[in-house]
Scaffold this active site. Sequence first.
Site, PDB file in Angstrom:
ATOM      1  N   ASN A  43       1.026  -4.739  -0.433  1.00  0.00           N
ATOM      2  CA  ASN A  43       0.178  -5.280  -1.493  1.00  0.00           C
ATOM      3  C   ASN A  43       0.517  -6.763  -1.708  1.00  0.00           C
ATOM      4  OD1 ASN A  43      -0.596  -5.955  -4.346  1.00  0.00           O
ATOM      5  ND2 ASN A  43      -1.336  -3.845  -4.310  1.00  0.00           N
ATOM      6  N   HIS A  54      -4.281  -4.764  -0.503  1.00  0.00           N
ATOM      7  CA  HIS A  54      -3.425  -3.641  -0.879  1.00  0.00           C
ATOM      8  C   HIS A  54      -2.546  -3.306   0.331  1.00  0.00           C
ATOM      9  CE1 HIS A  54      -5.643  -1.745  -4.581  1.00  0.00           C
ATOM     10  NE2 HIS A  54      -5.329  -3.014  -4.764  1.00  0.00           N
ATOM     11  N   GLU A  56      -2.622  -0.699   2.367  1.00  0.00           N
ATOM     12  CA  GLU A  56      -3.386  -0.193   3.520  1.00  0.00           C
ATOM     13  C   GLU A  56      -4.298  -1.281   4.101  1.00  0.00           C
ATOM     14  OE1 GLU A  56      -3.101   0.944   0.479  1.00  0.00           O
ATOM     15  OE2 GLU A  56      -3.231   3.123   0.353  1.00  0.00           O
ATOM     16  N   SER A  81      -0.480   7.266  -2.841  1.00  0.00           N
ATOM     17  CA  SER A  81      -1.830   7.830  -2.713  1.00  0.00           C
ATOM     18  C   SER A  81      -2.856   6.702  -2.741  1.00  0.00           C
ATOM     19  CB  SER A  81      -2.048   8.788  -3.888  1.00  0.00           C
ATOM     20  OG  SER A  81      -3.243   9.519  -3.749  1.00  0.00           O
ATOM     21  N   CYS A  83      -5.891   4.157  -3.212  1.00  0.00           N
ATOM     22  CA  CYS A  83      -6.948   3.893  -4.191  1.00  0.00           C
ATOM     23  C   CYS A  83      -8.316   4.066  -3.522  1.00  0.00           C
ATOM     24  CB  CYS A  83      -6.795   2.472  -4.741  1.00  0.00           C
ATOM     25  SG  CYS A  83      -7.424   1.194  -3.624  1.00  0.00           S
ATOM     26  N   CYS A  86      -8.929   1.585  -0.553  1.00  0.00           N
ATOM     27  CA  CYS A  86      -8.165   1.874   0.666  1.00  0.00           C
ATOM     28  C   CYS A  86      -8.608   3.205   1.270  1.00  0.00           C
ATOM     29  CB  CYS A  86      -6.677   1.836   0.349  1.00  0.00           C
ATOM     30  SG  CYS A  86      -6.149   0.165  -0.141  1.00  0.00           S
ATOM     31  N   ASP A 146      -3.870  -3.861 -11.039  1.00  0.00           N
ATOM     32  CA  ASP A 146      -4.082  -3.523  -9.633  1.00  0.00           C
ATOM     33  C   ASP A 146      -4.968  -2.305  -9.461  1.00  0.00           C
ATOM     34  OD1 ASP A 146      -3.343  -4.374  -6.934  1.00  0.00           O
ATOM     35  OD2 ASP A 146      -2.491  -2.373  -6.738  1.00  0.00           O
TER      36      ASP A 146
HETATM   37 CA    CA Z   1      -2.392   0.838  -1.985  1.00  0.00          CA
HETATM   38 ZN    ZN Z   2      -5.706   0.330  -2.355  1.00  0.00          ZN
END
Ligand code: CA
Ligand code: ZN
Lengths: 149, 149
Positions: A43, A54, A56, A81, A83, A86, A146
């Site tokens: 991130n 982020h 990912e 986990s 978002c 992502c 975020d």
């Molecule tokens: Ca993330």
């Molecule tokens: Zn994300």
Amino acid sequence: MMDDAAGLAIAFEEAKASYEEGGIPIGAALVAADGTLLGRGHNMRVQLGSPIHHGETSALLNSGRLPAGAYRGSTMYTTLSPCDMCTGACLLYGIERVVIGENTTFLGGEAYLRQRGVEVIVLDDGGCVALMERFIREKPKLWNEDIGV
Amino acid sequence: MMDDAAGLAIAFEEAKASYEEGGIPIGAALVAADGTLLGRGHNMRVQLGSPIHHGETSALLNSGRLPAGAYRGSTMYTTLSPCDMCTGACLLYGIERVVIGENTTFLGGEAYLRQRGVEVIVLDDGGCVALMERFIREKPKLWNEDIGV
Ligand SMILES: [Ca+2]
Ligand SMILES: [Zn+2]
Ligand SMILES: [Ca+2]
Ligand SMILES: [Zn+2]
């Protein structure tokens, strides 16, 4: 080749690096079907002032421009986990497995990934939970920003 | 204040700029509830070698770091039906309306946006269709790469 523990370990190194930079401690690694690391990242909201970097998406960015075939059979390792953004990024590129460090501090798009045919594995990693809990305790406003809260 | 035609016109300017740069001609603009332009941008796959800088994510990036409240009541204008990643990005930040130039050359996550409570409007803009059709005819491989095909 890389097993899931090794893949998550890279993602966790990225998360720790972000924490040490004063950023949001979420990291990810994208690994190809043959076990090759395609890219890793974390991130960068704080570091770049960016709402789209982020864990990912940074791993995807650092993997560069690739033809669709390069993502076939790939696994996205992420400490948290994913978002909605992502989740969608994994779907766009046809990533077939998403391996998640933990989903107790935040639950993202796991159900939607499964619904769209992606294999989702949650490792329930204590180190990932502890790092996120520490960060959320220290910087709750930044964390809410975020996740759009 | 800005009406939907004016918002889409900004997105289309971005798409044309990307085309002229040799890139993928998809553009977007994020407009706040009060009509203020928060950010605008276009696909940067070619320009940056990036798989995550789409029209909508570039508009979000160029809007900078914002608190959740800044997105409340906002509208994302995009020349093309949003892919899964950009669909998820709009959901992450709670964008309430997505206004789309066209969905005949590509149909993205419109149904999922509606299912999640986002208002989706498709303007069926002939200029957006013509620009995408020209691009897809000229660079079919590049287009497939962008949508993970
Ligand atoms: Ca993330
Ligand atoms: Zn994300
Ligand atoms: Ca797009
Ligand atoms: Zn997109």
